[in-house]
Design a protein around this motif. Structure first.
Motif, PDB file in Angstrom:
ATOM      1  N   VAL A  58       0.823  -1.218   0.000  1.00  0.00           N
ATOM      2  CA  VAL A  58       0.000   0.000   0.000  1.00  0.00           C
ATOM      3  C   VAL A  58       0.855   1.265   0.000  1.00  0.00           C
ATOM      4  O   VAL A  58       0.348   2.349   0.273  1.00  0.00           O
ATOM      5  CB  VAL A  58      -0.944   0.005   1.222  1.00  0.00           C
ATOM      6  CG1 VAL A  58      -1.940  -1.131   1.135  1.00  0.00           C
ATOM      7  CG2 VAL A  58      -0.163  -0.094   2.536  1.00  0.00           C
ATOM      8  N   GLU A  60       2.051   2.931  -2.411  1.00  0.00           N
ATOM      9  CA  GLU A  60       1.594   3.904  -3.400  1.00  0.00           C
ATOM     10  C   GLU A  60       0.459   4.767  -2.832  1.00  0.00           C
ATOM     11  O   GLU A  60       0.413   5.986  -3.064  1.00  0.00           O
ATOM     12  CB  GLU A  60       1.115   3.178  -4.661  1.00  0.00           C
ATOM     13  CG  GLU A  60       0.727   4.117  -5.797  1.00  0.00           C
ATOM     14  CD  GLU A  60       0.357   3.363  -7.061  1.00  0.00           C
ATOM     15  OE1 GLU A  60      -0.306   3.964  -7.933  1.00  0.00           O
ATOM     16  OE2 GLU A  60       0.728   2.170  -7.184  1.00  0.00           O
ATOM     17  N   THR A  61      -0.423   4.158  -2.074  1.00  0.00           N
ATOM     18  CA  THR A  61      -1.529   4.905  -1.455  1.00  0.00           C
ATOM     19  C   THR A  61      -1.005   5.906  -0.434  1.00  0.00           C
ATOM     20  O   THR A  61      -1.431   7.073  -0.412  1.00  0.00           O
ATOM     21  CB  THR A  61      -2.510   3.929  -0.771  1.00  0.00           C
ATOM     22  OG1 THR A  61      -3.039   3.039  -1.750  1.00  0.00           O
ATOM     23  CG2 THR A  61      -3.643   4.681  -0.094  1.00  0.00           C
ATOM     24  N   PRO A  71      -6.554   8.885  -2.915  1.00  0.00           N
ATOM     25  CA  PRO A  71      -6.788   7.645  -3.668  1.00  0.00           C
ATOM     26  C   PRO A  71      -8.268   7.232  -3.606  1.00  0.00           C
ATOM     27  O   PRO A  71      -9.082   7.880  -2.944  1.00  0.00           O
ATOM     28  CB  PRO A  71      -5.889   6.618  -2.962  1.00  0.00           C
ATOM     29  CG  PRO A  71      -4.934   7.437  -2.149  1.00  0.00           C
ATOM     30  CD  PRO A  71      -5.682   8.676  -1.774  1.00  0.00           C
ATOM     31  N   THR A  72      -8.593   6.152  -4.255  1.00  0.00           N
ATOM     32  CA  THR A  72      -9.965   5.659  -4.246  1.00  0.00           C
ATOM     33  C   THR A  72     -10.341   5.143  -2.859  1.00  0.00           C
ATOM     34  O   THR A  72      -9.476   4.822  -2.032  1.00  0.00           O
ATOM     35  CB  THR A  72     -10.137   4.517  -5.256  1.00  0.00           C
ATOM     36  OG1 THR A  72      -9.333   3.403  -4.824  1.00  0.00           O
ATOM     37  CG2 THR A  72      -9.721   4.944  -6.652  1.00  0.00           C
ATOM     38  N   ALA A  75      -8.891   1.765  -2.185  1.00  0.00           N
ATOM     39  CA  ALA A  75      -7.457   1.799  -1.868  1.00  0.00           C
ATOM     40  C   ALA A  75      -7.234   2.205  -0.416  1.00  0.00           C
ATOM     41  O   ALA A  75      -6.340   1.682   0.265  1.00  0.00           O
ATOM     42  CB  ALA A  75      -6.740   2.766  -2.802  1.00  0.00           C
ATOM     43  N   ASP A  78      -8.076  -0.838   1.820  1.00  0.00           N
ATOM     44  CA  ASP A  78      -6.988  -1.819   1.746  1.00  0.00           C
ATOM     45  C   ASP A  78      -5.780  -1.350   2.552  1.00  0.00           C
ATOM     46  O   ASP A  78      -5.133  -2.148   3.245  1.00  0.00           O
ATOM     47  CB  ASP A  78      -6.577  -2.045   0.289  1.00  0.00           C
ATOM     48  CG  ASP A  78      -7.640  -2.795  -0.508  1.00  0.00           C
ATOM     49  OD1 ASP A  78      -8.525  -3.411   0.117  1.00  0.00           O
ATOM     50  OD2 ASP A  78      -7.585  -2.750  -1.750  1.00  0.00           O
ATOM     51  N   ALA A  79      -5.483  -0.057   2.454  1.00  0.00           N
ATOM     52  CA  ALA A  79      -4.321   0.473   3.166  1.00  0.00           C
ATOM     53  C   ALA A  79      -4.485   0.352   4.672  1.00  0.00           C
ATOM     54  O   ALA A  79      -3.544  -0.008   5.384  1.00  0.00           O
ATOM     55  CB  ALA A  79      -4.095   1.929   2.768  1.00  0.00           C
TER      56      ALA A  79
END
Length: 248
Positions: A58, A60-61, A71-72, A75, A78-79
């Motif tokens: 994660v 990138e997030t 982010p979405t 995302a 998930d992070a």
């Protein structure tokens, strides 16, 4: 003469055999110690590896959030999950602090007031846990101060903001938002905190005089700004002139 030679040879053979056994025991003992240290090193490395594997998924997030991008929603979910696992396997502060940031952004993104309250409470807890493990983070202390302020805990917000000032007095990217929060918390500040606030105004004036000038135009803030600038040191004035030149 032969008996003496035989006795000498026998003694040498006995000593050699004894030394060989001692060396073997010493070697086995050294090998056991090596294996023990190797096992300890592996036991310490495995949790860090597991943490890193979950966090890198994660990264990138987190990088996007630190850059000011959102982010979405998926995302962010998930992070939060991946960083929670990474934090459980690591005793460091970074994963909890990153998780606190993600939870904050989730809370700000939702329109459901109950969900927002839960997310901001979780963000506050994750940030506090991260700071307990790594307190030298002025940005995280400022975040904690804002979260506490939003939840109505002014005294707790002032305490966190104080540690933000003390752990990083001159952090240009934080100064505008910290000053805005500090002004909202003035009624809960003691003399020490008000002194730290005046110092922040002076430091902000050195690099961003226009911002401080606009603060001074607000009702009730002008006297505070004037008192702060009256305490300018020669070094602060010299640095201001170096950056901006004399005002005409």
């Amino acid at each position: 003469m032969m008996d003496a030679t035989m006795n000498t040879t026998a003694d040498q053979t006995t000593d050699s055999s004894h030394n060989g056994k001692a060396n073997a025991r010493s070697y086995r003992g050294g090998a056991v110690l090596t294996l023990v240290f190797a096992a300890l090193a592996l036991a310490l490395a495995v949790p860090r590896l597991i943490s890193a594997l979950h966090a890198v998924a994660v990264q990138e997030t987190v990088t996007a959030l630190n850059a000011g991008n959102i982010p979405t929603a998926g995302a962010l979910v998930d992070a939060v999950e991946e960083l929670a696992v990474a934090a459980r396997w690591s005793g460091g502060s970074d994963y909890q602090l990153d998780r606190g940031l993600v939870l904050l952004k989730q809370g700000l993104a939702t329109s459901d007031p109950n969900e927002q309250a839960d997310l901001l409470a979780a963000a506050e807890q994750a940030t506090a846990d991260g700071l307990a493990a790594g307190p030298g983070e002025p940005g995280a202390w400022a975040r904690l101060a804002w979260l506490r302020f939003q939840r109505g805990n002014k005294d707790g917000a002032v305490a966190a903001l104080r540690l933000s000032f003390l752990s990083g007095a001159f952090v240009p990217v934080l100064m505008p938002s910290r000053l805005e929060l500090a002004l909202a918390l003035r009624s809960a500040m003691d003399d020490e905190m008000l002194s730290l606030l005046r110092r922040q105004i002076r430091l902000a004036w050195v690099t961003s005089p226009d911002f401080v000038a606009k603060l001074a135009e607000r009702p009730g803030v002008g006297p505070l700004v004037r008192n702060a600038l009256a305490e300018l040191s020669e070094q602060e004035v010299a640095r201001h002139l170096e950056l901006h030149g004399p005002r005409r």
